[in-house]
Design a protein around this motif. Structure first.
Motif, PDB file in Angstrom:
ATOM      1  N   GLU A 108       0.830  -1.205   0.000  1.00 37.60           N
ATOM      2  CA  GLU A 108       0.000   0.000   0.000  1.00 37.60           C
ATOM      3  C   GLU A 108       0.865   1.256   0.000  1.00 37.60           C
ATOM      4  O   GLU A 108       0.588   2.214  -0.729  1.00 37.60           O
ATOM      5  N   GLU A 109       1.946   1.258   0.774  1.00 36.11           N
ATOM      6  CA  GLU A 109       2.860   2.408   0.805  1.00 36.11           C
ATOM      7  C   GLU A 109       3.538   2.613  -0.550  1.00 36.11           C
ATOM      8  O   GLU A 109       3.680   3.749  -1.011  1.00 36.11           O
ATOM      9  N   LEU A 110       3.956   1.524  -1.191  1.00 35.44           N
ATOM     10  CA  LEU A 110       4.616   1.635  -2.495  1.00 35.44           C
ATOM     11  C   LEU A 110       3.649   2.132  -3.562  1.00 35.44           C
ATOM     12  O   LEU A 110       4.019   2.960  -4.411  1.00 35.44           O
ATOM     13  N   LEU A 111       2.413   1.644  -3.539  1.00 30.21           N
ATOM     14  CA  LEU A 111       1.409   2.133  -4.484  1.00 30.21           C
ATOM     15  C   LEU A 111       1.095   3.606  -4.233  1.00 30.21           C
ATOM     16  O   LEU A 111       0.961   4.391  -5.170  1.00 30.21           O
ATOM     17  N   ASP A 112       1.004   3.982  -2.963  1.00 27.90           N
ATOM     18  CA  ASP A 112       0.757   5.380  -2.598  1.00 27.90           C
ATOM     19  C   ASP A 112       1.881   6.267  -3.127  1.00 27.90           C
ATOM     20  O   ASP A 112       1.632   7.318  -3.741  1.00 27.90           O
ATOM     21  N   ALA A 113       3.126   5.848  -2.919  1.00 27.07           N
ATOM     22  CA  ALA A 113       4.267   6.655  -3.366  1.00 27.07           C
ATOM     23  C   ALA A 113       4.303   6.779  -4.885  1.00 27.07           C
ATOM     24  O   ALA A 113       4.559   7.863  -5.425  1.00 27.07           O
ATOM     25  N   SER A 114       4.011   5.696  -5.589  1.00 24.90           N
ATOM     26  CA  SER A 114       3.996   5.735  -7.046  1.00 24.90           C
ATOM     27  C   SER A 114       2.863   6.633  -7.556  1.00 24.90           C
ATOM     28  O   SER A 114       3.044   7.429  -8.484  1.00 24.90           O
ATOM     29  N   TYR A 115       1.700   6.524  -6.924  1.00 24.59           N
ATOM     30  CA  TYR A 115       0.558   7.377  -7.261  1.00 24.59           C
ATOM     31  C   TYR A 115       0.941   8.847  -7.099  1.00 24.59           C
ATOM     32  O   TYR A 115       0.687   9.672  -7.973  1.00 24.59           O
ATOM     33  N   ARG A 116       1.565   9.186  -5.970  1.00 25.35           N
ATOM     34  CA  ARG A 116       1.953  10.578  -5.689  1.00 25.35           C
ATOM     35  C   ARG A 116       2.930  11.117  -6.727  1.00 25.35           C
ATOM     36  O   ARG A 116       2.948  12.306  -7.016  1.00 25.35           O
ATOM     37  N   ARG A 117       3.748  10.248  -7.311  1.00 29.86           N
ATOM     38  CA  ARG A 117       4.727  10.684  -8.314  1.00 29.86           C
ATOM     39  C   ARG A 117       4.065  10.956  -9.671  1.00 29.86           C
ATOM     40  O   ARG A 117       4.662  11.593 -10.529  1.00 29.86           O
TER      41      ARG A 117
END
Length: 132
Positions: A108-117
């Motif tokens: 979830e954190e990795l998807l969140d970070a990728s989304y934010r980018r």
């Protein structure tokens, strides 16, 4: 010619990824090159990837590809479960194999970070407002 589908829609790991990704503001799913792709205006995650090993393609069917933060990328790639995906790896993407022992909070954190980018200022603000 369209790419063949390279995933099983009934895959429970895909269902978990789908639930996390589609919960992000304005996120949607499309099929790209035979794989589920999650996006807003730009793709922030793919389900499934591949690498070329000794001239042969090695499929990572139960994995996600995310656009990793540059500071986290080397540490992720040092892990056995992570790989540099074909074509997207040089652009900052990392593949992470999924299985029954997957830490879903980390995914979830990795998807969140990728989304934010990739999602843009308005969508990131909507995500932050929702989590406040």
């Amino acid at each position: 010619m369209a790419h063949p589908l390279m995933f099983d829609d009934a895959d429970p790991l895909l269902a978990r990824v789908r639930a996390i990704a589609l919960d992000l503001p304005d996120a949607a799913e499309k099929i790209s090159h035979g794989h589920p792709a999650f996006y807003t205006t730009k793709v922030f995650a793919y389900y499934g990837g591949s690498v070329k090993v000794d001239g042969d393609w090695e499929q990572h069917e139960q994995s996600i590809l995310v656009l990793a933060d540059p500071g986290d990328r080397d540490a992720l790639l040092a892990e056995k479960r992570c790989y540099l995906p074909a074509y997207l790896g040089p652009a900052g993407w990392v593949g992470i194999d999924l299985d029954d022992s997957t830490d879903w909070d980390e995914i979830e954190e990795l998807l969140d970070a990728s989304y934010r980018r990739t999602a843009g200022v308005r969508r990131v603000a909507a995500l932050d407002a929702r989590r406040a």
